[in-house]
Scaffold this motif. Structure first.
Motif, mmCIF file in Angstrom:
data_model
loop_
_atom_site.group_PDB
_atom_site.id
_atom_site.type_symbol
_atom_site.label_atom_id
_atom_site.label_comp_id
_atom_site.label_asym_id
_atom_site.label_seq_id
_atom_site.Cartn_x
_atom_site.Cartn_y
_atom_site.Cartn_z
ATOM 1 N N THR A 234 1.756 1.935 3.909
ATOM 2 C CA THR A 234 1.740 1.262 2.596
ATOM 3 C C THR A 234 3.172 1.014 2.135
ATOM 4 O OG1 THR A 234 -0.347 2.274 1.988
ATOM 5 C CG2 THR A 234 1.020 1.486 0.173
ATOM 6 N N ARG A 237 4.687 -1.908 4.080
ATOM 7 C CA ARG A 237 4.118 -3.214 3.695
ATOM 8 C C ARG A 237 4.520 -3.626 2.286
ATOM 9 N NH1 ARG A 237 -1.078 -0.829 6.436
ATOM 10 N NH2 ARG A 237 -0.901 -1.762 8.512
ATOM 11 N N SER A 238 4.918 -2.667 1.445
ATOM 12 C CA SER A 238 5.175 -2.971 0.026
ATOM 13 C C SER A 238 6.651 -3.018 -0.339
ATOM 14 C CB SER A 238 4.504 -1.898 -0.858
ATOM 15 O OG SER A 238 3.163 -1.711 -0.495
ATOM 16 N N THR A 240 9.313 -4.491 0.644
ATOM 17 C CA THR A 240 10.047 -5.760 0.550
ATOM 18 C C THR A 240 9.793 -6.448 -0.795
ATOM 19 O OG1 THR A 240 8.228 -6.858 1.687
ATOM 20 C CG2 THR A 240 10.093 -6.188 3.045
ATOM 21 N N ALA A 241 8.665 -6.119 -1.437
ATOM 22 C CA ALA A 241 8.333 -6.738 -2.729
ATOM 23 C C ALA A 241 8.838 -5.899 -3.907
ATOM 24 C CB ALA A 241 6.811 -6.921 -2.841
ATOM 25 N N HIS A 242 9.543 -4.800 -3.612
ATOM 26 C CA HIS A 242 10.031 -3.918 -4.678
ATOM 27 C C HIS A 242 11.534 -3.689 -4.525
ATOM 28 C CE1 HIS A 242 5.701 -2.995 -4.682
ATOM 29 N NE2 HIS A 242 5.878 -2.688 -5.945
ATOM 30 N N THR A 246 12.911 2.922 -5.692
ATOM 31 C CA THR A 246 11.660 3.492 -6.201
ATOM 32 C C THR A 246 11.563 4.915 -5.672
ATOM 33 O OG1 THR A 246 10.605 1.320 -6.079
ATOM 34 C CG2 THR A 246 9.143 3.218 -6.286
ATOM 35 N N TYR A 252 3.722 2.545 -6.032
ATOM 36 C CA TYR A 252 3.173 1.431 -5.246
ATOM 37 C C TYR A 252 1.637 1.450 -5.278
ATOM 38 C CZ TYR A 252 7.666 0.549 -2.769
ATOM 39 O OH TYR A 252 8.960 0.244 -2.408
ATOM 40 N N GLU A 254 -2.134 1.813 -7.238
ATOM 41 C CA GLU A 254 -2.690 1.524 -8.570
ATOM 42 C C GLU A 254 -3.495 2.733 -9.029
ATOM 43 O OE1 GLU A 254 -4.567 -2.415 -8.728
ATOM 44 O OE2 GLU A 254 -3.399 -2.865 -6.934
#
Ligand code: NAD
Length: 258
Positions: A234, A237-238, A240-242, A246, A252, A254
């Motif tokens: 996870t 995959r996540s 690059t969008a953040h 973090t 990441y 919900e």
């Protein structure tokens, strides 16, 4: 350097730093088994990270003393990083934030624990903290672990300590005045933390809460390193969008959804 991007249909190109270690080997297997990811490199002690040839996301599970240097190198190369190595403190985080400011498109995720149950354990402990006068943390790991307390225990203690402070709770009750051997454990954020190292264990933690006439124990067990892999994937995959830093995989996920 700008962040390394990808065509959305191409697999994400992943390198593993600390690739010969217990976690590194498990991550390599998990990346190789995932159709949307491609393993493009593995680095361990003594290897030159170089320009990380074609890597978009580096996964770092090494040792605390080298993690800041490794992750700084990734960021300077425009490579996003998913970091599981423990031992991060405010000084190291501040240094990394400063580097990230110079590379605004790059994302770094540092997660003290990638197991979903451990993340839930920390959240439940944070929720419970204000209701109990007493709290102690016991973390239990395999004897090959080099640092104590575990990153998860330190983070749990910080979260619980902050929740107690916000609720106006004072120090945990403890009449001990004589403890030459440190039998009462370490203190992190004012919370006693006890570290057990035992052959046969992987990664385990109990958060013990106590009030008059009542106890609550929250326990999590990672029985196999594979328990961390869903969280690591996870993260890959996540990340690059953040862009930016973090800390904690929970950001990441919900988790507010019931
Ligand atoms: P390990 O000792 O099996 O592996 C560490 C590897 O890093 C070794 O192969 C070592 O040679 C390598 N290494 C040392 N210096 C290096 C350098 N400069 N560059 C590249 N590689 C280097 O340890 P492990 O059990 O795989 O754990 C690794 C880290 O991950 C530890 O800090 C551990 O606490 C942490 N950990 C985190 C999680 C999590 O969910 N966040 C889970 C398990 C372990």
């Amino acid at each position: 350097m700008t962040a390394r991007s990808q065509n959305t249909t191409d697999p994400v190109r992943v390198a593993v730093i600390g690739a010969a270690g217990r976690m590194g080997r498990t991550v390599r297997d998990a990346v190789e088994a995932a159709a949307d990811l491609e393993l493009v490199g593995g680095f361990d002690l003594g290897d030159d990270l170089g320009d990380l040839a074609g890597t978009q996301v580096a996964v770092e599970f090494a040792v605390p003393d080298v993690s800041l240097d490794n992750v700084t190198h990734c960021v300077e190369q425009g490579v996003h990083a998913v970091v599981g190595t423990t031992g991060w403190n405010e000084r190291k985080l501040a240094a990394l934030r400063a580097t990230l400011q110079e590379h605004p498109g790059v994302g770094v995720l540092i997660a003290p624990n990638f197991a979903i149950g451990a993340i839930l354990m920390m959240q439940f402990a944070q929720q419970a903290a204000r209701f109990y006068e007493s709290v102690e943390i016991v973390e239990l790991h395999h004897p090959g672990k080099v640092d104590a307390p575990s990153g998860t225990a330190a983070r749990t203690a910080d979260l619980v300590g902050a929740a107690r402070e916000a609720a106006g709770l004072g120090p945990v009750p403890d009449a001990t005045t004589h403890d030459p051997g440190g039998a009462r454990g370490a203190r992190q954020g004012g919370i006693p933390v006890h570290s057990v190292r035992l052959r046969g264990l992987v990664a385990h933690q109990e958060v013990l809460f106590g009030a008059e006439g009542e106890l609550l124990t929250i326990r999590h067990d990672s029985l196999d390193r594979v328990s961390f892999m869903a969280g690591v994937l996870t993260g890959i995959r996540s990340v690059t969008a953040h862009p930016g830093l973090t800390v904690g995989l929970e950001h990441y996920l919900e988790l507010e959804r019931s």
